[in-house]
Design a protein around this motif. Structure first.
Motif, PDB file in Angstrom:
ATOM      1  N   LYS A 132      35.700  66.135 -26.207  1.00  0.00           N
ATOM      2  CA  LYS A 132      34.738  65.023 -26.506  1.00  0.00           C
ATOM      3  C   LYS A 132      34.684  63.699 -25.609  1.00  0.00           C
ATOM      4  O   LYS A 132      33.624  62.830 -25.461  1.00  0.00           O
ATOM      5  CB  LYS A 132      34.619  64.280 -27.918  1.00  0.00           C
ATOM      6  CG  LYS A 132      36.081  63.825 -28.167  1.00  0.00           C
ATOM      7  CD  LYS A 132      36.277  63.094 -29.606  1.00  0.00           C
ATOM      8  CE  LYS A 132      37.511  62.776 -29.959  1.00  0.00           C
ATOM      9  NZ  LYS A 132      38.093  61.724 -29.108  1.00  0.00           N
ATOM     10  N   ARG A 192      34.742  64.917 -14.058  1.00  0.00           N
ATOM     11  CA  ARG A 192      33.809  64.652 -15.364  1.00  0.00           C
ATOM     12  C   ARG A 192      33.286  65.897 -15.821  1.00  0.00           C
ATOM     13  O   ARG A 192      32.994  66.664 -14.697  1.00  0.00           O
ATOM     14  CB  ARG A 192      32.649  63.533 -14.812  1.00  0.00           C
ATOM     15  CG  ARG A 192      33.190  62.122 -14.549  1.00  0.00           C
ATOM     16  CD  ARG A 192      32.323  61.164 -14.239  1.00  0.00           C
ATOM     17  NE  ARG A 192      33.010  60.022 -13.720  1.00  0.00           N
ATOM     18  CZ  ARG A 192      32.198  58.826 -13.431  1.00  0.00           C
ATOM     19  NH1 ARG A 192      31.017  58.901 -13.631  1.00  0.00           N
ATOM     20  NH2 ARG A 192      32.730  57.822 -12.857  1.00  0.00           N
ATOM     21  N   THR A 233      28.940  74.899 -19.638  1.00  0.00           N
ATOM     22  CA  THR A 233      29.927  73.732 -19.239  1.00  0.00           C
ATOM     23  C   THR A 233      29.594  73.275 -17.854  1.00  0.00           C
ATOM     24  O   THR A 233      29.474  74.511 -16.787  1.00  0.00           O
ATOM     25  CB  THR A 233      31.390  74.132 -19.416  1.00  0.00           C
ATOM     26  OG1 THR A 233      31.686  74.369 -20.898  1.00  0.00           O
ATOM     27  CG2 THR A 233      32.144  72.852 -19.154  1.00  0.00           C
ATOM     28  N   LEU A 242      30.383  68.292 -18.804  1.00  0.00           N
ATOM     29  CA  LEU A 242      29.386  67.888 -19.883  1.00  0.00           C
ATOM     30  C   LEU A 242      29.113  69.224 -20.346  1.00  0.00           C
ATOM     31  O   LEU A 242      29.431  70.391 -19.539  1.00  0.00           O
ATOM     32  CB  LEU A 242      28.447  67.284 -19.456  1.00  0.00           C
ATOM     33  CG  LEU A 242      27.381  67.850 -18.326  1.00  0.00           C
ATOM     34  CD1 LEU A 242      25.949  67.365 -18.593  1.00  0.00           C
ATOM     35  CD2 LEU A 242      27.800  67.398 -17.018  1.00  0.00           C
ATOM     36  N   GLU A 243      28.682  69.350 -21.499  1.00  0.00           N
ATOM     37  CA  GLU A 243      28.403  70.662 -22.302  1.00  0.00           C
ATOM     38  C   GLU A 243      26.848  70.659 -22.750  1.00  0.00           C
ATOM     39  O   GLU A 243      26.430  69.483 -22.978  1.00  0.00           O
ATOM     40  CB  GLU A 243      29.186  71.043 -23.555  1.00  0.00           C
ATOM     41  CG  GLU A 243      30.797  71.188 -22.935  1.00  0.00           C
ATOM     42  CD  GLU A 243      31.339  71.439 -24.388  1.00  0.00           C
ATOM     43  OE1 GLU A 243      31.945  72.544 -24.437  1.00  0.00           O
ATOM     44  OE2 GLU A 243      31.038  70.853 -25.387  1.00  0.00           O
ATOM     45  N   ASN A 286      34.819  64.185 -22.317  1.00  0.00           N
ATOM     46  CA  ASN A 286      33.822  64.485 -21.227  1.00  0.00           C
ATOM     47  C   ASN A 286      34.624  64.095 -19.727  1.00  0.00           C
ATOM     48  O   ASN A 286      33.821  63.991 -18.835  1.00  0.00           O
ATOM     49  CB  ASN A 286      32.391  63.808 -21.162  1.00  0.00           C
ATOM     50  CG  ASN A 286      31.629  64.354 -22.414  1.00  0.00           C
ATOM     51  OD1 ASN A 286      31.881  65.596 -22.661  1.00  0.00           O
ATOM     52  ND2 ASN A 286      30.936  63.570 -22.973  1.00  0.00           N
ATOM     53  N   GLU A 287      35.922  63.961 -19.705  1.00  0.00           N
ATOM     54  CA  GLU A 287      36.565  63.702 -18.404  1.00  0.00           C
ATOM     55  C   GLU A 287      37.873  63.907 -18.789  1.00  0.00           C
ATOM     56  O   GLU A 287      38.547  64.063 -19.792  1.00  0.00           O
ATOM     57  CB  GLU A 287      36.423  62.244 -18.067  1.00  0.00           C
ATOM     58  CG  GLU A 287      36.956  61.253 -18.965  1.00  0.00           C
ATOM     59  CD  GLU A 287      36.754  59.595 -18.669  1.00  0.00           C
ATOM     60  OE1 GLU A 287      36.214  59.495 -17.472  1.00  0.00           O
ATOM     61  OE2 GLU A 287      37.264  58.935 -19.121  1.00  0.00           O
TER      62      GLU A 287
END
Length: 208
Positions: free
Chosen positions: A174, A194, A202, A196-197, A176-177
């Motif tokens: 959650k 960093r 991913t 993201l999904e 994201n880094e």
């Protein structure tokens, strides 16, 4: 135009992600390839790879570049003729390009259970904090792979091992880094990563 997402991590860097909805013919019609690139794409046996290759050229156009602005060195690392730094990735129906004044690396991977089979090839230190619990395990493994692949592309050094030389500190999806290290011979480098999904994929990117 299926430009899926544009990200501005900092004032010197842009990430663009493309969702590959078009057919091979539509993509081919919308791109202008130099002879070497045309020969390369025609040799590809998989239409999925062909569409990925062509979608990257569509992303280049989004940055204001043409296929002729891109070239590769002897290690397969992409470069732009204007001196900007670039990294490229595609997986199934997504592709991404990162362009920056700084050295960068990017990777996209589909979240699949089969990654658990090869985890021993790229996970070492990370084994201590991974919870092997279903979907969350697959998501974290995929994130770790993407982080290490992005570092591999950024570092661009033959002999660099995902398992031996790349280390990803504990992280939460959650957030994201995360922070990752490359410890290779006399070099020890720290990177802020960093990720993201989206839609079962991913994406991670590293900026030096």
């Amino acid at each position: 135009m299926p430009l899926y997402k544009t990200i501005h991590p900092d004032s010197k860097t842009i990430v663009k992600i493309w969702k590959i909805d078009e057919s091979y013919d539509d993509l081919m019609e919308s791109t202008h390839l130099k002879p070497k690139s045309l020969e390369r794409v025609l040799r590809m046996k998989s239409e999925l790879h062909q569409r990925g290759f062509l979608s990257v050229r569509c992303l280049l156009a989004e940055f204001g570049y043409q296929d002729s602005d891109l070239f590769y060195d002897e290690h397969g690392k992409p470069h732009l003729k204007d001196g900007k730094q670039i990294s490229i990735t595609h997986s199934f129906n997504f592709s991404a390009v990162i362009v920056s004044d700084l050295i960068v690396g990017i990777d996209i991977e589909k979240q699949r259970e089969k990654i658990t089979i090869i985890a021993h090839k790229f996970v070492d230190y990370e084994e201590d904090y991974l919870n092997k619990d279903g979907a969350s395990y697959i998501r974290k493994l995929t994130a770790i792979w993407c982080v290490k692949e992005s570092l591999f592309k950024l570092f661009a050094t033959p002999g660099l091992s995902f398992r031996k030389h790349c280390l990803v500190i504990p992280f939460s999806i959650k957030d994201n880094e995360t922070i990752a290290w490359v410890d290779y011979e006399t070099k020890k480098c720290r990177y802020n990563i960093r990720f993201l999904e989206f839609e079962g994929f991913t994406c991670a990117y590293a900026i030096a």
